[in-house]
Design a protein around this motif. Sequence first.
Motif, PDB file in Angstrom:
ATOM      1  N   VAL A 119       1.022  -1.128  -0.011  1.00 22.11           N
ATOM      2  CA  VAL A 119      -0.152   0.030   0.089  1.00 22.11           C
ATOM      3  C   VAL A 119       0.851   1.427   0.044  1.00 22.11           C
ATOM      4  O   VAL A 119       1.760   1.520   0.769  1.00 22.11           O
ATOM      5  CB  VAL A 119      -0.886  -0.231   1.328  1.00 22.11           C
ATOM      6  N   THR A 120       0.552   2.269  -1.046  1.00 25.28           N
ATOM      7  CA  THR A 120       1.456   3.403  -0.880  1.00 25.28           C
ATOM      8  C   THR A 120       0.493   4.433  -0.711  1.00 25.28           C
ATOM      9  O   THR A 120      -0.573   4.560  -1.156  1.00 25.28           O
ATOM     10  CB  THR A 120       2.188   3.435  -2.390  1.00 25.28           C
ATOM     11  N   PHE A 121       0.899   5.369   0.381  1.00 23.21           N
ATOM     12  CA  PHE A 121       0.039   6.440   0.802  1.00 23.21           C
ATOM     13  C   PHE A 121       0.973   7.981   0.303  1.00 23.21           C
ATOM     14  O   PHE A 121       1.876   8.033   0.394  1.00 23.21           O
ATOM     15  CB  PHE A 121       0.176   6.558   2.169  1.00 23.21           C
ATOM     16  N   GLN A 122       0.187   8.707  -0.660  1.00 26.04           N
ATOM     17  CA  GLN A 122       0.856   9.755  -1.019  1.00 26.04           C
ATOM     18  C   GLN A 122       0.844  10.792   0.259  1.00 26.04           C
ATOM     19  O   GLN A 122       0.330  10.452   1.131  1.00 26.04           O
ATOM     20  CB  GLN A 122      -0.097  10.603  -2.184  1.00 26.04           C
ATOM     21  N   PRO A 123       1.713  11.809   0.233  1.00 28.75           N
ATOM     22  CA  PRO A 123       1.732  12.757   1.321  1.00 28.75           C
ATOM     23  C   PRO A 123       0.525  13.025   2.027  1.00 28.75           C
ATOM     24  O   PRO A 123      -0.447  13.571   1.399  1.00 28.75           O
ATOM     25  CB  PRO A 123       2.452  13.876   0.571  1.00 28.75           C
ATOM     26  N   GLY A 124       0.223  12.948   3.209  1.00 30.84           N
ATOM     27  CA  GLY A 124      -0.765  13.397   3.950  1.00 30.84           C
ATOM     28  C   GLY A 124      -2.037  12.320   3.771  1.00 30.84           C
ATOM     29  O   GLY A 124      -3.165  12.591   4.663  1.00 30.84           O
ATOM     30  N   ALA A 125      -1.986  11.111   3.089  1.00 27.95           N
ATOM     31  CA  ALA A 125      -3.087  10.404   2.975  1.00 27.95           C
ATOM     32  C   ALA A 125      -2.738   9.163   4.240  1.00 27.95           C
ATOM     33  O   ALA A 125      -1.645   8.982   4.785  1.00 27.95           O
ATOM     34  CB  ALA A 125      -2.645   9.263   1.670  1.00 27.95           C
ATOM     35  N   HIS A 126      -4.077   8.708   4.488  1.00 31.66           N
ATOM     36  CA  HIS A 126      -4.007   7.634   5.665  1.00 31.66           C
ATOM     37  C   HIS A 126      -5.189   6.862   5.724  1.00 31.66           C
ATOM     38  O   HIS A 126      -6.114   7.439   4.986  1.00 31.66           O
ATOM     39  CB  HIS A 126      -3.587   8.378   6.943  1.00 31.66           C
ATOM     40  N   THR A 127      -5.321   5.724   6.513  1.00 33.32           N
ATOM     41  CA  THR A 127      -6.461   5.015   6.750  1.00 33.32           C
ATOM     42  C   THR A 127      -7.436   5.807   7.501  1.00 33.32           C
ATOM     43  O   THR A 127      -7.062   6.359   8.136  1.00 33.32           O
ATOM     44  CB  THR A 127      -6.141   3.514   7.231  1.00 33.32           C
ATOM     45  N   ASN A 128      -8.685   5.137   7.320  1.00 33.53           N
ATOM     46  CA  ASN A 128      -9.660   5.412   8.263  1.00 33.53           C
ATOM     47  C   ASN A 128      -9.199   4.821   9.915  1.00 33.53           C
ATOM     48  O   ASN A 128      -8.473   3.710   9.771  1.00 33.53           O
ATOM     49  CB  ASN A 128     -10.907   4.848   7.966  1.00 33.53           C
ATOM     50  N   TRP A 129     -10.044   4.824  10.740  1.00 31.35           N
ATOM     51  CA  TRP A 129      -9.789   3.864  12.065  1.00 31.35           C
ATOM     52  C   TRP A 129     -10.144   2.656  11.654  1.00 31.35           C
ATOM     53  O   TRP A 129     -11.251   2.614  10.858  1.00 31.35           O
ATOM     54  CB  TRP A 129     -10.423   4.403  13.072  1.00 31.35           C
ATOM     55  N   HIS A 130      -9.927   1.583  12.130  1.00 33.80           N
ATOM     56  CA  HIS A 130      -9.907   0.133  11.758  1.00 33.80           C
ATOM     57  C   HIS A 130      -9.533  -0.820  12.631  1.00 33.80           C
ATOM     58  O   HIS A 130      -8.585  -0.454  13.849  1.00 33.80           O
ATOM     59  CB  HIS A 130      -9.679  -0.093  10.345  1.00 33.80           C
ATOM     60  N   THR A 131     -10.087  -2.050  12.728  1.00 35.35           N
ATOM     61  CA  THR A 131      -9.538  -3.076  13.532  1.00 35.35           C
ATOM     62  C   THR A 131      -9.189  -4.423  12.715  1.00 35.35           C
ATOM     63  O   THR A 131      -9.856  -4.386  11.703  1.00 35.35           O
ATOM     64  CB  THR A 131     -10.441  -3.354  14.831  1.00 35.35           C
ATOM     65  N   HIS A 132      -8.371  -5.296  13.399  1.00 40.18           N
ATOM     66  CA  HIS A 132      -8.326  -6.363  12.595  1.00 40.18           C
ATOM     67  C   HIS A 132      -8.389  -7.535  13.932  1.00 40.18           C
ATOM     68  O   HIS A 132      -7.963  -7.499  14.922  1.00 40.18           O
ATOM     69  CB  HIS A 132      -6.852  -6.635  12.079  1.00 40.18           C
ATOM     70  N   PRO A 133      -9.349  -8.372  13.430  1.00 38.05           N
ATOM     71  CA  PRO A 133      -9.613  -9.577  14.408  1.00 38.05           C
ATOM     72  C   PRO A 133      -8.567 -10.318  15.062  1.00 38.05           C
ATOM     73  O   PRO A 133      -8.514 -10.687  15.968  1.00 38.05           O
ATOM     74  CB  PRO A 133     -10.844 -10.580  13.824  1.00 38.05           C
ATOM     75  N   LEU A 134      -7.587 -10.550  14.118  1.00 44.46           N
ATOM     76  CA  LEU A 134      -6.431 -11.472  14.525  1.00 44.46           C
ATOM     77  C   LEU A 134      -4.946 -10.439  14.469  1.00 44.46           C
ATOM     78  O   LEU A 134      -3.908 -10.950  14.453  1.00 44.46           O
ATOM     79  CB  LEU A 134      -6.139 -12.489  13.622  1.00 44.46           C
ATOM     80  N   GLY A 135      -5.172  -9.151  14.348  1.00 44.66           N
ATOM     81  CA  GLY A 135      -4.208  -8.327  14.338  1.00 44.66           C
ATOM     82  C   GLY A 135      -3.564  -7.956  12.996  1.00 44.66           C
ATOM     83  O   GLY A 135      -4.164  -8.574  11.773  1.00 44.66           O
ATOM     84  N   GLN A 136      -2.592  -7.191  12.815  1.00 43.05           N
ATOM     85  CA  GLN A 136      -1.885  -6.592  11.627  1.00 43.05           C
ATOM     86  C   GLN A 136      -0.446  -6.424  11.819  1.00 43.05           C
ATOM     87  O   GLN A 136      -0.144  -6.032  12.510  1.00 43.05           O
ATOM     88  CB  GLN A 136      -2.563  -5.254  11.111  1.00 43.05           C
ATOM     89  N   LEU A 137       0.333  -6.871  10.700  1.00 43.46           N
ATOM     90  CA  LEU A 137       1.580  -6.535  10.495  1.00 43.46           C
ATOM     91  C   LEU A 137       1.836  -5.623   9.314  1.00 43.46           C
ATOM     92  O   LEU A 137       1.370  -5.910   8.354  1.00 43.46           O
ATOM     93  CB  LEU A 137       2.312  -7.930  10.129  1.00 43.46           C
TER      94      LEU A 137
END
Length: 134
Positions: free
Chosen positions: A44-62
């Motif tokens: 996943v590539t984020f341009q300057p200032g770009a970001h995800t919404n708040w979120h959760t993962h049931p088994l975590g995230q790396l």
Amino acid sequence: MTTVQIVHPGQEPKPGPADYFTGSVSVASPFRGTGDARLGGATVTFQPGAHTNWHTHPLGQLLIVTAGHGWVQVDGEAAKPIATGDTVFISPGVKHWHGAARDTVMTHVAVSEALDGTSVTWLEPVAGDLYNKL
């Protein structure tokens, strides 16, 4: 039965859905395990200032940051800087967001496992005033 799956680079990146991201985000080389495997992810590539919404993962995230620098924040805690070479593990069920700093592109490989077919629960956007304080 497939015993080895190779995902080659160079696939056309797809825009990250506006329902889940703020700013310009592209998702490339998505992968998913086969058979009973629950593992999946993408670059996943984020341009300057770009970001995800708040979120959760049931088994975590790396997350493995492969270029640039940005932020990761757990709900109720201060945002933490992340940069090229960093590996981030977010525990199961923890509400968080991540993305690029305002002045640079950031790319990471994101990996998570699905539980009962779900690997992520998307929540509300990050408040602009919260991100803009960083």
